[in-house]
Design a protein around this motif. Structure first.
Motif, PDB file in Angstrom:
ATOM      1  N   LEU A  17       0.801  -1.223   0.000  1.00  0.00           N
ATOM      2  CA  LEU A  17       0.000   0.000   0.000  1.00  0.00           C
ATOM      3  C   LEU A  17       0.831   1.268   0.000  1.00  0.00           C
ATOM      4  O   LEU A  17       1.928   1.304   0.554  1.00  0.00           O
ATOM      5  N   THR A  18       0.263   2.301  -0.592  1.00  0.00           N
ATOM      6  CA  THR A  18       0.736   3.671  -0.411  1.00  0.00           C
ATOM      7  C   THR A  18      -0.350   4.394   0.362  1.00  0.00           C
ATOM      8  O   THR A  18      -1.514   4.389  -0.051  1.00  0.00           O
ATOM      9  N   LEU A  19       0.012   4.979   1.486  1.00  0.00           N
ATOM     10  CA  LEU A  19      -0.894   5.807   2.277  1.00  0.00           C
ATOM     11  C   LEU A  19      -0.624   7.225   1.831  1.00  0.00           C
ATOM     12  O   LEU A  19       0.481   7.746   2.033  1.00  0.00           O
ATOM     13  N   ARG A  20      -1.606   7.847   1.204  1.00  0.00           N
ATOM     14  CA  ARG A  20      -1.391   9.149   0.579  1.00  0.00           C
ATOM     15  C   ARG A  20      -2.537  10.100   0.917  1.00  0.00           C
ATOM     16  O   ARG A  20      -3.558   9.711   1.471  1.00  0.00           O
ATOM     17  N   GLU A  21      -2.345  11.354   0.529  1.00  0.00           N
ATOM     18  CA  GLU A  21      -3.357  12.392   0.727  1.00  0.00           C
ATOM     19  C   GLU A  21      -4.625  12.049  -0.047  1.00  0.00           C
ATOM     20  O   GLU A  21      -4.573  11.348  -1.049  1.00  0.00           O
ATOM     21  N   TYR A  22      -5.745  12.555   0.458  1.00  0.00           N
ATOM     22  CA  TYR A  22      -6.997  12.423  -0.291  1.00  0.00           C
ATOM     23  C   TYR A  22      -6.915  13.286  -1.547  1.00  0.00           C
ATOM     24  O   TYR A  22      -6.304  14.353  -1.552  1.00  0.00           O
ATOM     25  N   ARG A  23      -7.569  12.825  -2.583  1.00  0.00           N
ATOM     26  CA  ARG A  23      -7.727  13.589  -3.823  1.00  0.00           C
ATOM     27  C   ARG A  23      -9.220  13.683  -4.115  1.00  0.00           C
ATOM     28  O   ARG A  23      -9.973  12.785  -3.747  1.00  0.00           O
ATOM     29  N   SER A  24      -9.614  14.714  -4.808  1.00  0.00           N
ATOM     30  CA  SER A  24     -11.048  14.890  -5.067  1.00  0.00           C
ATOM     31  C   SER A  24     -11.640  13.700  -5.816  1.00  0.00           C
ATOM     32  O   SER A  24     -12.790  13.332  -5.586  1.00  0.00           O
ATOM     33  N   ASP A  25     -10.864  13.052  -6.678  1.00  0.00           N
ATOM     34  CA  ASP A  25     -11.427  11.908  -7.406  1.00  0.00           C
ATOM     35  C   ASP A  25     -11.525  10.643  -6.547  1.00  0.00           C
ATOM     36  O   ASP A  25     -12.050   9.628  -6.984  1.00  0.00           O
ATOM     37  N   ASP A  26     -11.088  10.707  -5.284  1.00  0.00           N
ATOM     38  CA  ASP A  26     -11.277   9.599  -4.336  1.00  0.00           C
ATOM     39  C   ASP A  26     -12.694   9.601  -3.764  1.00  0.00           C
ATOM     40  O   ASP A  26     -13.127   8.618  -3.171  1.00  0.00           O
ATOM     41  N   PHE A  27     -13.399  10.705  -3.929  1.00  0.00           N
ATOM     42  CA  PHE A  27     -14.676  10.856  -3.240  1.00  0.00           C
ATOM     43  C   PHE A  27     -15.727   9.824  -3.645  1.00  0.00           C
ATOM     44  O   PHE A  27     -16.490   9.352  -2.802  1.00  0.00           O
ATOM     45  N   GLU A  28     -15.796   9.452  -4.907  1.00  0.00           N
ATOM     46  CA  GLU A  28     -16.848   8.522  -5.342  1.00  0.00           C
ATOM     47  C   GLU A  28     -16.807   7.212  -4.558  1.00  0.00           C
ATOM     48  O   GLU A  28     -17.837   6.745  -4.060  1.00  0.00           O
ATOM     49  N   LEU A  29     -15.636   6.618  -4.448  1.00  0.00           N
ATOM     50  CA  LEU A  29     -15.526   5.360  -3.699  1.00  0.00           C
ATOM     51  C   LEU A  29     -15.780   5.580  -2.211  1.00  0.00           C
ATOM     52  O   LEU A  29     -16.397   4.742  -1.544  1.00  0.00           O
ATOM     53  N   ALA A  71      -5.697   8.178   2.222  1.00  0.00           N
ATOM     54  CA  ALA A  71      -6.311   7.233   1.302  1.00  0.00           C
ATOM     55  C   ALA A  71      -5.355   6.051   1.179  1.00  0.00           C
ATOM     56  O   ALA A  71      -4.136   6.226   1.198  1.00  0.00           O
ATOM     57  N   LEU A  72      -5.903   4.855   1.051  1.00  0.00           N
ATOM     58  CA  LEU A  72      -5.090   3.647   0.876  1.00  0.00           C
ATOM     59  C   LEU A  72      -5.127   3.244  -0.585  1.00  0.00           C
ATOM     60  O   LEU A  72      -6.189   2.932  -1.117  1.00  0.00           O
ATOM     61  N   GLU A  73      -3.975   3.261  -1.193  1.00  0.00           N
ATOM     62  CA  GLU A  73      -3.877   2.932  -2.612  1.00  0.00           C
ATOM     63  C   GLU A  73      -3.058   1.666  -2.782  1.00  0.00           C
ATOM     64  O   GLU A  73      -1.953   1.555  -2.227  1.00  0.00           O
ATOM     65  N   ASP A  74      -3.588   0.727  -3.537  1.00  0.00           N
ATOM     66  CA  ASP A  74      -2.864  -0.503  -3.851  1.00  0.00           C
ATOM     67  C   ASP A  74      -1.700  -0.153  -4.774  1.00  0.00           C
ATOM     68  O   ASP A  74      -1.906   0.466  -5.824  1.00  0.00           O
ATOM     69  N   LYS A  75      -0.494  -0.527  -4.373  1.00  0.00           N
ATOM     70  CA  LYS A  75       0.697  -0.167  -5.158  1.00  0.00           C
ATOM     71  C   LYS A  75       0.693  -0.779  -6.558  1.00  0.00           C
ATOM     72  O   LYS A  75       1.139  -0.149  -7.506  1.00  0.00           O
TER      73      LYS A  75
END
Length: 172
Positions: A17-29, A71-75
């Motif tokens: 995982l990459t733990l990163r800042e929220y982005r506006s396009d993360d909102f839908e999920l 936000a948790l992003e799969d690498k």
């Protein structure tokens, strides 16, 4: 006039995982998660407008506290799989950890991996002396995550009129 603020949200990395800042396009999920009664059973489901307020509040904690949610992003895939936080509630001096895994990623160890990374960040980078997690009594999966990262049941407390369990871990 430019009203942009420069804040530094640390990026954390785990094996998957990459733990990163929220982005506006993360909102839908994020909104889909909160609007789904099964996914949000222990959080309380929300409508889209409430989900937007929560999303913005979690992101905004970084500005107010220098701590907040990632936000948790799969690498491998770049897919958003959940979120995790290290933050302070109003008038609390104890850092709180929280985690949510999106429905398609339940049971895959994502919450364990993310929560362990954030616990390490709280102790090793922020030098917090103790952290807690507030978990609904029926939320067995979150209880197991807390125990796997070395947190112990502390007490029963109340949060927004709801009885909840507090788990704690002190720095070693």
């Amino acid at each position: 006039m430019n009203h942009a603020f420069a804040i530094s949200i640390p990026r954390l990395h785990t094996e998957r995982l990459t733990l990163r800042e929220y982005r506006s396009d993360d909102f839908e999920l994020f909104a889909d998660h909160l609007m789904n009664p099964e996914s949000s059973a222990h959080l309380g489901s929300a409508d889209r407008q409430t989900a937007w307020r929560i999303f913005c509040s979690q992101a905004g904690l970084w500005v107010l506290q220098g701590a907040g949610w990632w936000a948790l992003e799969d690498k491998q895939t770049g897919q958003l799989v959940g979120n995790v936080g290290a933050f302070f509630r109003e008038q609390s001096a104890v850092m709180e950890l929280g985690w949510n895994t999106y429905r398609g990623f339940w049971g895959k160890g994502v919450a364990n991996e993310a929560a362990a990374a954030v616990l390490n960040y709280a102790f090793e980078v922020r030098r917090e002396q103790k952290v807690r997690a507030l978990i609904s009594s029926g939320n067995e999966s979150s209880r197991r995550v807390a125990e796997r990262i070395g947190m112990s049941y502390e007490t029963e407390t109340e949060l927004y009129g709801k009885v909840i369990n507090s788990y704690m871990r002190e720095r070693r």
